[in-house]
Design a protein around this motif. Structure first.
Motif, short mmCIF file in Angstrom:
data_model
loop_
_atom_site.label_atom_id
_atom_site.label_comp_id
_atom_site.label_asym_id
_atom_site.label_seq_id
_atom_site.Cartn_x
_atom_site.Cartn_y
_atom_site.Cartn_z
N GLY A 161 79.93 78.93 101.40
CA GLY A 161 78.78 79.81 101.32
C GLY A 161 77.72 79.60 102.38
O GLY A 161 76.91 80.47 102.61
N GLY A 162 77.68 78.44 103.00
CA GLY A 162 76.72 78.21 104.06
C GLY A 162 75.42 77.59 103.58
O GLY A 162 75.06 77.71 102.41
N PRO A 163 74.69 76.92 104.50
CA PRO A 163 73.46 76.23 104.11
C PRO A 163 72.35 77.17 103.64
O PRO A 163 71.53 76.79 102.80
N ASN A 164 72.30 78.39 104.16
CA ASN A 164 71.27 79.32 103.69
C ASN A 164 71.47 79.66 102.22
O ASN A 164 70.52 79.73 101.46
N ALA A 165 72.73 79.88 101.84
CA ALA A 165 73.01 80.16 100.43
C ALA A 165 72.65 78.96 99.58
O ALA A 165 72.06 79.10 98.51
N PHE A 166 72.97 77.77 100.06
CA PHE A 166 72.68 76.56 99.28
C PHE A 166 71.18 76.37 99.12
O PHE A 166 70.70 75.99 98.05
N SER A 167 70.42 76.66 100.15
CA SER A 167 68.96 76.59 100.06
C SER A 167 68.45 77.57 99.01
O SER A 167 67.56 77.25 98.22
N ARG A 168 69.02 78.77 98.98
CA ARG A 168 68.60 79.78 98.00
C ARG A 168 68.93 79.34 96.57
O ARG A 168 68.19 79.62 95.65
N TYR A 169 70.05 78.62 96.40
CA TYR A 169 70.38 78.09 95.07
C TYR A 169 69.30 77.11 94.63
O TYR A 169 68.80 77.17 93.50
N GLU A 170 68.95 76.19 95.52
CA GLU A 170 68.02 75.12 95.16
C GLU A 170 66.60 75.63 94.92
O GLU A 170 65.85 75.04 94.15
N THR A 171 66.22 76.70 95.57
CA THR A 171 64.88 77.25 95.37
C THR A 171 64.83 78.27 94.23
O THR A 171 63.75 78.78 93.90
N GLY A 172 65.97 78.57 93.64
CA GLY A 172 66.02 79.51 92.53
C GLY A 172 66.02 80.97 92.95
O GLY A 172 65.88 81.85 92.12
N LYS A 173 66.18 81.24 94.24
CA LYS A 173 66.20 82.62 94.71
C LYS A 173 67.55 83.28 94.43
O LYS A 173 67.64 84.51 94.40
N ALA A 174 68.58 82.47 94.25
CA ALA A 174 69.91 82.97 93.93
C ALA A 174 70.55 82.01 92.94
O ALA A 174 70.25 80.81 92.95
N ARG A 175 71.43 82.53 92.13
CA ARG A 175 72.14 81.68 91.16
C ARG A 175 73.53 81.38 91.70
O ARG A 175 74.28 82.30 92.02
N PRO A 176 73.88 80.08 91.80
CA PRO A 176 75.22 79.76 92.27
C PRO A 176 76.26 80.21 91.25
O PRO A 176 75.98 80.26 90.05
N ILE A 177 77.45 80.52 91.76
CA ILE A 177 78.51 80.92 90.84
C ILE A 177 78.90 79.73 89.97
O ILE A 177 78.62 78.57 90.30
N ALA A 178 79.56 80.01 88.87
CA ALA A 178 79.93 78.96 87.91
C ALA A 178 80.75 77.86 88.57
O ALA A 178 80.58 76.69 88.23
N ALA A 179 81.62 78.20 89.50
CA ALA A 179 82.46 77.18 90.15
C ALA A 179 81.61 76.16 90.89
O ALA A 179 81.90 74.96 90.86
N VAL A 180 80.55 76.59 91.55
CA VAL A 180 79.67 75.67 92.28
C VAL A 180 78.91 74.81 91.27
O VAL A 180 78.81 73.58 91.43
N ARG A 181 78.36 75.42 90.24
CA ARG A 181 77.64 74.64 89.22
C ARG A 181 78.56 73.60 88.59
O ARG A 181 78.19 72.44 88.43
N ASN A 182 79.78 74.02 88.24
CA ASN A 182 80.73 73.11 87.61
C ASN A 182 81.15 71.98 88.55
O ASN A 182 81.29 70.83 88.13
N LEU A 183 81.37 72.30 89.82
CA LEU A 183 81.75 71.28 90.79
C LEU A 183 80.68 70.21 90.89
O LEU A 183 80.97 69.01 90.83
N PHE A 184 79.42 70.61 91.00
CA PHE A 184 78.35 69.63 91.14
C PHE A 184 78.12 68.85 89.85
O PHE A 184 77.80 67.66 89.90
N ARG A 185 78.33 69.47 88.71
CA ARG A 185 78.22 68.72 87.45
C ARG A 185 79.34 67.69 87.34
O ARG A 185 79.13 66.57 86.86
#
Length: 159
Positions: free
Chosen positions: A95-119
């Protein structure tokens, strides 16, 4: 003769006043009190009056924002615990660093696979070595060389 239900077509929507309704999103719930409108006796479809519809929508938007913020904070906490930069985390999750930044700031919600991977990595951090490409180190991270306007190549450390 009463209003016709827009969902099932039944006649006779029933008026309600000062009722409480729950807004649910991503396993979270908030109750909005004192709503008014119409409800179908057949299929239970609800049509709020204008003020109630606005209050229900505002509560829903606030709940979505809260879920995004909470998930972003969780992703950031796990990423930092693993010693990853946003660039490294984006290599891992895609997804790229811009997408990851948006996840962390709450501007976008990561897909379930990303949330599950990090958990999963939060519970089993040693797995990171199996998932990251060998050329991406979690200890000394730097961005790829970047060309400046003057043609110089600069290495910019990632924090």
């Amino acid at each position: 003769m009463g209003m016709q239900c827009g969902a099932c077509g039944a006649q006779g929507m029933v008026r309600f006043r000062n009722e409480n309704f729950d807004v649910e999103h991503a396993d979270m719930k908030v109750t909005v009190e004192g709503l008014s409108g119409w409800q179908c006796a057949q299929c239970e479809e609800v049509v709020f009056d204008a003020d109630s519809a606005h209050r229900y929508a505002v509560a829903g938007d606030a709940l979505v924002s809260r879920v995004r913020r909470d998930e972003g904070e969780e992703i950031r906490r796990i990423r930092q615990r693993l010693g990853l930069t946003q660039v490294q985390a984006s290599v891992l999750a895609g997804g790229g660093p811009n997408a990851f930044s948006r996840y962390e700031t709450g501007k976008a919600r990561p897909i379930a696979a990303v949330r599950n991977l990090f958990r999963l990595l939060d519970a089993h951090p040693a797995l990171i070595r199996e998932l990251l490409p060998e050329h991406v180190s979690t200890k000394a991270a730097s961005r790829p060389a970047m060309r400046s306007k003057r043609g110089r190549t600069d290495s910019v450390p990632v924090r």
